[in-house]
Design a protein around this motif. Sequence first.
Motif, PDB file in Angstrom:
ATOM      1  N   GLY A  73       0.803  -1.212   0.000  1.00  0.00           N
ATOM      2  CA  GLY A  73       0.000   0.000   0.000  1.00  0.00           C
ATOM      3  C   GLY A  73       0.838   1.265   0.000  1.00  0.00           C
ATOM      4  N   LEU A  74       0.157   2.392  -0.141  1.00  0.00           N
ATOM      5  CA  LEU A  74       0.822   3.678  -0.338  1.00  0.00           C
ATOM      6  C   LEU A  74       1.743   4.060   0.817  1.00  0.00           C
ATOM      7  CD1 LEU A  74       1.018   6.285  -2.114  1.00  0.00           C
ATOM      8  CD2 LEU A  74      -0.865   7.184  -0.722  1.00  0.00           C
ATOM      9  N   LYS A  75       1.225   4.138   2.019  1.00  0.00           N
ATOM     10  CA  LYS A  75       2.002   4.655   3.146  1.00  0.00           C
ATOM     11  C   LYS A  75       3.196   3.771   3.476  1.00  0.00           C
ATOM     12  CE  LYS A  75       1.578   6.279   7.922  1.00  0.00           C
ATOM     13  NZ  LYS A  75       0.629   6.501   9.064  1.00  0.00           N
ATOM     14  N   GLU A  76       2.957   2.488   3.665  1.00  0.00           N
ATOM     15  CA  GLU A  76       4.034   1.572   4.028  1.00  0.00           C
ATOM     16  C   GLU A  76       4.988   1.373   2.857  1.00  0.00           C
ATOM     17  OE1 GLU A  76       6.260  -1.339   6.295  1.00  0.00           O
ATOM     18  OE2 GLU A  76       5.159   0.518   6.636  1.00  0.00           O
ATOM     19  N   GLY A  77       4.430   1.283   1.654  1.00  0.00           N
ATOM     20  CA  GLY A  77       5.275   1.088   0.484  1.00  0.00           C
ATOM     21  C   GLY A  77       6.221   2.243   0.250  1.00  0.00           C
ATOM     22  N   LEU A  78       5.739   3.467   0.402  1.00  0.00           N
ATOM     23  CA  LEU A  78       6.612   4.628   0.201  1.00  0.00           C
ATOM     24  C   LEU A  78       7.656   4.734   1.311  1.00  0.00           C
ATOM     25  CD1 LEU A  78       4.145   7.335  -1.122  1.00  0.00           C
ATOM     26  CD2 LEU A  78       5.824   6.007  -2.419  1.00  0.00           C
ATOM     27  N   ARG A  79       7.298   4.316   2.513  1.00  0.00           N
ATOM     28  CA  ARG A  79       8.305   4.293   3.589  1.00  0.00           C
ATOM     29  C   ARG A  79       9.444   3.349   3.214  1.00  0.00           C
ATOM     30  NH1 ARG A  79      10.237   1.298   7.391  1.00  0.00           N
ATOM     31  NH2 ARG A  79       8.819  -0.433   6.956  1.00  0.00           N
ATOM     32  N   ILE A  80       9.091   2.183   2.685  1.00  0.00           N
ATOM     33  CA  ILE A  80      10.104   1.203   2.288  1.00  0.00           C
ATOM     34  C   ILE A  80      10.946   1.736   1.135  1.00  0.00           C
ATOM     35  CG2 ILE A  80      10.426  -1.077   1.248  1.00  0.00           C
ATOM     36  CD1 ILE A  80       7.941  -1.975   2.891  1.00  0.00           C
ATOM     37  N   LEU A  81      10.308   2.320   0.151  1.00  0.00           N
ATOM     38  CA  LEU A  81      11.046   2.836  -0.998  1.00  0.00           C
ATOM     39  C   LEU A  81      11.946   4.008  -0.617  1.00  0.00           C
ATOM     40  CD1 LEU A  81       8.318   2.629  -3.783  1.00  0.00           C
ATOM     41  CD2 LEU A  81      10.285   1.115  -3.446  1.00  0.00           C
ATOM     42  N   LYS A  82      11.496   4.823   0.317  1.00  0.00           N
ATOM     43  CA  LYS A  82      12.356   5.914   0.796  1.00  0.00           C
ATOM     44  C   LYS A  82      13.609   5.352   1.448  1.00  0.00           C
ATOM     45  CE  LYS A  82      12.446  10.205   3.453  1.00  0.00           C
ATOM     46  NZ  LYS A  82      13.734   9.896   4.121  1.00  0.00           N
ATOM     47  N   GLY A  83      13.464   4.209   2.127  1.00  0.00           N
ATOM     48  CA  GLY A  83      14.624   3.566   2.717  1.00  0.00           C
ATOM     49  C   GLY A  83      15.621   3.105   1.672  1.00  0.00           C
ATOM     50  N   VAL A  84      15.126   2.613   0.540  1.00  0.00           N
ATOM     51  CA  VAL A  84      16.011   2.230  -0.561  1.00  0.00           C
ATOM     52  C   VAL A  84      16.711   3.468  -1.114  1.00  0.00           C
ATOM     53  CG1 VAL A  84      16.110   1.158  -2.849  1.00  0.00           C
ATOM     54  CG2 VAL A  84      14.574   0.232  -1.103  1.00  0.00           C
ATOM     55  N   ARG A  85      15.949   4.531  -1.272  1.00  0.00           N
ATOM     56  CA  ARG A  85      16.534   5.789  -1.765  1.00  0.00           C
ATOM     57  C   ARG A  85      17.586   6.307  -0.793  1.00  0.00           C
ATOM     58  NH1 ARG A  85      13.265  11.479  -2.418  1.00  0.00           N
ATOM     59  NH2 ARG A  85      14.730  12.532  -3.804  1.00  0.00           N
ATOM     60  N   ASP A  86      17.295   6.248   0.490  1.00  0.00           N
ATOM     61  CA  ASP A  86      18.250   6.723   1.497  1.00  0.00           C
ATOM     62  C   ASP A  86      19.517   5.880   1.507  1.00  0.00           C
ATOM     63  OD1 ASP A  86      16.481   8.712   2.202  1.00  0.00           O
ATOM     64  OD2 ASP A  86      15.733   7.682   3.996  1.00  0.00           O
ATOM     65  N   ALA A  87      19.414   4.654   0.995  1.00  0.00           N
ATOM     66  CA  ALA A  87      20.580   3.776   0.923  1.00  0.00           C
ATOM     67  C   ALA A  87      21.463   4.094  -0.290  1.00  0.00           C
ATOM     68  CB  ALA A  87      20.137   2.314   0.878  1.00  0.00           C
ATOM     69  N   GLY A  88      21.054   5.084  -1.085  1.00  0.00           N
ATOM     70  CA  GLY A  88      21.895   5.535  -2.183  1.00  0.00           C
ATOM     71  C   GLY A  88      21.440   5.161  -3.574  1.00  0.00           C
ATOM     72  N   PHE A  89      20.236   4.624  -3.689  1.00  0.00           N
ATOM     73  CA  PHE A  89      19.707   4.235  -4.988  1.00  0.00           C
ATOM     74  C   PHE A  89      18.735   5.282  -5.515  1.00  0.00           C
ATOM     75  CE2 PHE A  89      20.839   0.350  -2.800  1.00  0.00           C
ATOM     76  CZ  PHE A  89      21.472  -0.400  -3.776  1.00  0.00           C
ATOM     77  N   GLN A  90      18.695   5.445  -6.826  1.00  0.00           N
ATOM     78  CA  GLN A  90      17.590   6.182  -7.427  1.00  0.00           C
ATOM     79  C   GLN A  90      16.425   5.221  -7.567  1.00  0.00           C
ATOM     80  OE1 GLN A  90      18.316   9.292 -10.406  1.00  0.00           O
ATOM     81  NE2 GLN A  90      20.381   8.458 -10.565  1.00  0.00           N
ATOM     82  N   VAL A  91      15.208   5.715  -7.296  1.00  0.00           N
ATOM     83  CA  VAL A  91      14.052   4.832  -7.162  1.00  0.00           C
ATOM     84  C   VAL A  91      12.908   5.302  -8.061  1.00  0.00           C
ATOM     85  CG1 VAL A  91      12.333   3.908  -5.558  1.00  0.00           C
ATOM     86  CG2 VAL A  91      14.694   4.246  -4.798  1.00  0.00           C
ATOM     87  N   LEU A  92      12.276   4.341  -8.717  1.00  0.00           N
ATOM     88  CA  LEU A  92      11.106   4.568  -9.568  1.00  0.00           C
ATOM     89  C   LEU A  92       9.947   3.759  -9.021  1.00  0.00           C
ATOM     90  CD1 LEU A  92      10.929   4.402 -13.445  1.00  0.00           C
ATOM     91  CD2 LEU A  92       9.541   2.830 -12.085  1.00  0.00           C
ATOM     92  N   THR A  93       8.751   4.349  -9.043  1.00  0.00           N
ATOM     93  CA  THR A  93       7.561   3.598  -8.672  1.00  0.00           C
ATOM     94  C   THR A  93       6.362   4.090  -9.464  1.00  0.00           C
ATOM     95  OG1 THR A  93       6.397   2.623  -6.772  1.00  0.00           O
ATOM     96  CG2 THR A  93       6.651   5.032  -6.765  1.00  0.00           C
ATOM     97  N   ASP A  94       5.340   3.226  -9.567  1.00  0.00           N
ATOM     98  CA  ASP A  94       4.106   3.575 -10.265  1.00  0.00           C
ATOM     99  C   ASP A  94       3.195   4.409  -9.376  1.00  0.00           C
ATOM    100  OD1 ASP A  94       4.237   1.566 -12.638  1.00  0.00           O
ATOM    101  OD2 ASP A  94       4.527   0.287 -10.885  1.00  0.00           O
ATOM    102  N   ILE A  95       2.418   5.273 -10.006  1.00  0.00           N
ATOM    103  CA  ILE A  95       1.282   5.900  -9.335  1.00  0.00           C
ATOM    104  C   ILE A  95       0.047   5.622 -10.178  1.00  0.00           C
ATOM    105  CG2 ILE A  95       2.608   7.667  -8.122  1.00  0.00           C
ATOM    106  CD1 ILE A  95       1.752   9.658 -10.338  1.00  0.00           C
TER     107      ILE A  95
END
Length: 281
Positions: A73-95
Motif C-alpha cells: 500500500g501507499l504509506k508503508e510502500g513509500l516508507r520502504i522505498l524511501k529507505g532504498v533511496r536513502d541507501a543511495g539508490f535512485q528509485v522509480l515507482t508507479d502511481i
Amino acid sequence: MALTYPRKGVETSLDGARTSACVTLIAGPCVIESEEHVHFLAGEIKKIVGDFVFKASFDKANRSSVTAYRGPGLKEGLRILKGVRDAGFQVLTDIHEPSQAAVAAESVDILQIPAFLCRQTDLLVEAGRTGKIVNVKKGQFVSPNDIRHAAEKVASTGNNKIWLTERGASFGYNNLVVDMRSIPIMRGFGYPVVFDATHSVQLPGAAGSASGGQPQFIDPLASAAIAAGADAVFMEVHEAPERALSDGANALRLDLLGPLWAKLLRIAEAVNSTAEIRITD
C-alpha cells in the motif's frame, strides 16, 4: 527525405545531468514483497551492474484477479522505498491516482505512469507538477505516434523531464508483439525512450486469473531494442521468479542479469560508435 537525430543518454541524475553510460538499467521486483526483499534485490543488482534505477511498486492496482497480491500500500510502500533511496539508490515507482503524485514524489525520484493509464490527463498533469522525472509507459492500445499526446500533457506543466516506454502492443487476445519502429518514432519527439523487456514478453491473462509469460524472449527483444536506439532497458528481476508474488512468469531470473547486461552494453557501444542514425524513405 532524411530524418537525423543524435543518440541521447537517459537523464537519471537528480541534478539534471545525463549519465555517462551509453544505456541505463531500470530493474527490480514487480511489487514490494517485503522491506528485506527490496533491499536484498537492490544490493544484488548493484553488485552485478553497478549504478542503476531501482524499480518496485507499492500497489499493483491492475492485477488480473481481485484475490491477487497487490503490495503493502501507499504509506508503508513509500516508507520502504524511501529507505532504498536513502541507501543511495535512485528509485522509480508507479502511481495510479492523481492524489498519489505529490506524496510519492517525496519518497522516490521517478514517477511511472502505468500503460493502462497513459491517457489519464489528471494523472499525467499531477505527475508533471511534481517536477520529478515522469516515465510514461505506452499503452498496449496506443500507437507510437499517439503517445506524444501523453508527453504533451506532462510537458504542459513546464516539466520536460519525460521518458517514454515501449512495452509491446496487443496482438489479439493474451498476446503482445513489439514493433521496433516505435523506438525511433518515439525518440523523434525529443525524449529518451525506455524498452520494457519483461512486460513485452507477458501473455496478459493467459494463465486464467493471472498473466503468463515467455521470458526466453527477454534477451532477443532487449538486444533488438538497444540496436534500434533505446536509451534504457526496464526489466523486472527476481531471484526466484517462480516464487514472485506478481509477474513472476515474465520476470528475468537474477542470475541471468549479468550476462544479458554485458551483452546489451556491447550492443549499445556499437550503436554509439556512430555519431548519428539516418533513416531515409
